[in-house]
Write an enzyme that holds these catalytic residues in place. Structure first.
Site, PDB file in Angstrom:
ATOM      1  N   HIS A 132      -9.562 -35.185 -11.724  1.00 16.72           N
ATOM      2  CA  HIS A 132      -8.545 -35.424 -10.688  1.00 16.72           C
ATOM      3  C   HIS A 132      -8.675 -37.055 -10.522  1.00 16.72           C
ATOM      4  O   HIS A 132      -9.766 -37.859 -10.908  1.00 16.72           O
ATOM      5  CB  HIS A 132      -9.266 -34.914  -9.405  1.00 16.72           C
ATOM      6  CG  HIS A 132      -8.320 -35.151  -8.063  1.00 16.72           C
ATOM      7  ND1 HIS A 132      -8.191 -36.362  -7.218  1.00 16.72           N
ATOM      8  CD2 HIS A 132      -7.649 -34.206  -7.281  1.00 16.72           C
ATOM      9  CE1 HIS A 132      -7.808 -36.151  -6.166  1.00 16.72           C
ATOM     10  NE2 HIS A 132      -7.163 -34.897  -6.391  1.00 16.72           N
ATOM     11  N   ASP A 209     -18.246 -33.714  -9.655  1.00 18.13           N
ATOM     12  CA  ASP A 209     -17.374 -33.787  -8.593  1.00 18.13           C
ATOM     13  C   ASP A 209     -17.411 -32.147  -8.219  1.00 18.13           C
ATOM     14  O   ASP A 209     -16.850 -31.112  -9.147  1.00 18.13           O
ATOM     15  CB  ASP A 209     -15.982 -34.207  -9.375  1.00 18.13           C
ATOM     16  CG  ASP A 209     -14.749 -33.817  -8.312  1.00 18.13           C
ATOM     17  OD1 ASP A 209     -14.996 -33.213  -7.225  1.00 18.13           O
ATOM     18  OD2 ASP A 209     -13.762 -34.414  -8.647  1.00 18.13           O
ATOM     19  N   CYS A 374      -2.533 -34.493  -8.593  1.00 17.33           N
ATOM     20  CA  CYS A 374      -3.400 -35.737  -8.812  1.00 17.33           C
ATOM     21  C   CYS A 374      -4.172 -35.728 -10.132  1.00 17.33           C
ATOM     22  O   CYS A 374      -5.405 -35.956 -10.016  1.00 17.33           O
ATOM     23  CB  CYS A 374      -4.313 -35.819  -7.655  1.00 17.33           C
ATOM     24  SG  CYS A 374      -3.430 -36.167  -6.251  1.00 17.33           S
TER      25      CYS A 374
HETATM   26  N1  7TS Z   1     -11.899 -33.533  -7.000  1.00 15.08           N
HETATM   27  C1  7TS Z   1     -11.166 -32.652  -7.286  1.00 15.08           C
HETATM   28  C2  7TS Z   1     -11.668 -31.818  -8.415  1.00 15.08           C
HETATM   29  C3  7TS Z   1     -10.018 -32.230  -6.350  1.00 15.08           C
HETATM   30  O1  7TS Z   1      -9.582 -31.049  -6.673  1.00 15.08           O
HETATM   31  C4  7TS Z   1      -9.745 -33.071  -5.210  1.00 15.08           C
HETATM   32  C5  7TS Z   1      -8.759 -32.814  -4.256  1.00 15.08           C
HETATM   33  C6  7TS Z   1     -10.648 -34.158  -5.210  1.00 15.08           C
HETATM   34  C7  7TS Z   1     -11.437 -34.721  -6.112  1.00 15.08           C
HETATM   35  C8  7TS Z   1     -10.325 -35.238  -3.977  1.00 15.08           C
HETATM   36  O2  7TS Z   1     -10.809 -34.676  -2.866  1.00 15.08           O
HETATM   37  P1  7TS Z   1     -10.322 -35.526  -1.440  1.00 15.08           P
HETATM   38  O3  7TS Z   1     -10.936 -34.513  -0.498  1.00 15.08           O
HETATM   39  O4  7TS Z   1     -10.918 -36.695  -1.476  1.00 15.08           O
HETATM   40  O5  7TS Z   1      -8.912 -35.661  -1.571  1.00 15.08           O
HETATM   41  N2  7TS Z   1      -7.621 -31.818  -4.856  1.00 15.08           N
HETATM   42  C9  7TS Z   1      -6.533 -31.749  -4.227  1.00 15.08           C
HETATM   43  C10 7TS Z   1      -5.624 -30.722  -4.837  1.00 15.08           C
HETATM   44  O6  7TS Z   1      -5.817 -30.162  -5.851  1.00 15.08           O
HETATM   45  N3  7TS Z   1      -4.625 -30.735  -4.155  1.00 15.08           N
HETATM   46  O7  7TS Z   1      -4.682 -31.626  -3.049  1.00 15.08           O
HETATM   47  C11 7TS Z   1      -5.707 -32.201  -3.258  1.00 15.08           C
END
Ligand code: 7TS
Length: 417
Positions: A132, A209, A374
């Site tokens: 991501h 992650d 993303c």
């Molecule tokens: N890492 C992974 C694997 C993720 O799926 C996401 C968010 C993040 C990091 C970041 O998370 P945040 O809470 O800091 O935003 N993924 C997604 C998605 O797949 N669609 O919207 C957010």
């Protein structure tokens, strides 16, 4: 598969739907909501919503600062939550649980605080092609400012990390290996315990992650022997605005503060300060108190269902979805076979843009996501600009996957695809 030792579910998770007021909604033309976007954010059960409401009605005060009854109650609830979260991931101590805003902020904390202290020009950080952006851009920012080198483990055609190249890249002696435990696009569950052990043998630390793993199956930081773990509350029945960085104690103790301000200090003089002890050293300013309390209730709620039960149910859903949606002519599904992935189904439909799929599905009350999720470099890897993605949680049912399939047939009719 590692982390996925599941026992047969004895609970009918369908009854858990009643815990989520939003799942009773009808949308658009009065059709029931079919929420298949939990990888973006999960829905929230009543117990979490009510705990936050109760906190604001009865105990709202700033923490760690007051000696009055409300400040004491707020502090106790906030710290209780930290302990519940520590227990949830089997952290040896709640002092190793740093509250952040989300996964993104937790990874940035490591990149800025640990990265700038421990890395220098030409040091290698090993990432993967399936990250991501939040486990990519912080390392790119670090590279552009101190000259570290980024290397990548490639993804195979069937959505797995290339183990042979992983070992070749370890010969470069990376200082850090940072990867996702579960891909938010391919659903791939990476063999984290094995990869962490291999990385450690080559002298690297590991950041995991956990944004898509901690909500969906048991994650035990001591069993994994992971150095850093980042995850977000909002993907695991908790509120937005709260996330977690877990790290080994010796690392946290040596890391300098990330943000400066109130609460993270022991003593401040005009020219300098001394930092507070962990984890407060990393929690500058008034934190997200109600949100932290909400997350504590969320992990208790998940535990009451059982993470293995959740994993087992989602395994049934993805297995069914791959068979049912994969049988539709023109559908291409990305990622590995069901037993190597969690409840994420990314697909394309020949001749129809993913945004159009998503828009038509929305007419039937089905919420999925379309775009690059993303993970632009991963889409580049498959020469795609976008995919449609249905993602599941324990409150989803086989019938909802049937609805998704029926609606995809409608999309095909509309577009003559
Ligand atoms: N890492 C992974 C694997 C993720 O799926 C996401 C968010 C993040 C990091 C970041 O998370 P945040 O809470 O800091 O935003 N993924 C997604 C998605 O797949 N669609 O919207 C957010």
């Amino acid at each position: 598969m590692e982390n996925r030792t599941v026992t047969l579910s004895t609970i009918d998770l369908r009854e858990k739907r009643a815990d989520f007021p939003i799942l009773e909604r009808q949308v658009r033309t009065g059709v029931p909501l079919v929420y298949l976007d939990s990888a973006a954010t999960s829905q929230k059960p009543k117990v979490v919503i009510e705990a936050m409401d109760e906190y604001y009605r009865k105990s709202n005060a700033n923490i760690h600062r007051g000696i009055h009854v409300l400040a004491e109650e707020a502090t106790a609830q906030y710290e209780k939550s930290r302990a519940l979260i520590a227990h949830f991931i089997n952290s040896p101590s709640s002092k190793q649980i740093v509250f952040t805003r989300n996964t993104t902020e937790a990874i940035n904390l490591v990149a800025y605080s640990w990265g700038r202290t421990n890395l220098k020009e030409d040091d290698v950080v090993l990432l993967t092609e399936m990250e991501h952006h939040s486990n990519l851009v912080p390392w790119q920012i670090l590279s552009s400012s101190i000259g570290t080198k980024l290397e990548f483990i490639p993804v195979t055609d069937d959505g797995l990390l290339d183990d042979e190249v992983f070992h070749k890249k370890l010969e470069l002696k990376p200082k850090l290996v940072a990867f996702t435990q579960m891909s938010n696009v391919l659903g791939t569950i990476n063999p984290a315990k094995y990869m962490i052990a291999e990385a450690h043998k080559s002298g690297a630390l590991v950041l995991l992650d956990g944004a898509q793993s901690v909500p969906h199956f048991p994650v035990d930081v001591q069993d994994l022997d992971v150095d850093f773990l980042a995850f977000s509350g909002h993907k695991m029945c908790g509120p937005t605005g709260i996330g977690v960085l877990y790290a080994k104690r010796n690392l946290l103790e040596k890391m300098p503060p990330f943000l400066g301000g109130g609460d993270m200090i022991k003593r401040v003089y005009l020219q300098e300060f001394t930092a507070n002890e962990i984890p407060y050293k990393f929690e500058a300013g008034t934190p997200a108190i109600a949100e932290a309390i909400g997350l504590g209730v969320a992990v208790e709620y998940l535990k009451s269902i059982g993470m293995e039960t959740i994993a087992h149910h989602e395994q049934k859903l993805i297995d069914y979805a791959i068979k049912k949606i994969g049988a539709i002519d023109g559908v291409n599904i990305y990622g590995p076979t069901a037993e190597k992935k969690g409840g994420v189904l990314s697909f394309t439909l020949t001749g129809v843009h993913p945004h159009d799929i998503s828009q038509i599905l929305d007419r039937y009350g089905i919420a999925i996501r379309a775009g690059h999720h993303c993970a632009m470099p991963l889409h580049d890897r498959y020469q795609l600009s976008a995919t449609a993605r249905a993602s599941f949680y324990f409150y989803n049912t086989i019938e909802e996957i049937d609805c998704l399939a029926d609606a995809i047939y409608q999309v095909k009719d509309i577009f003559g695809a």
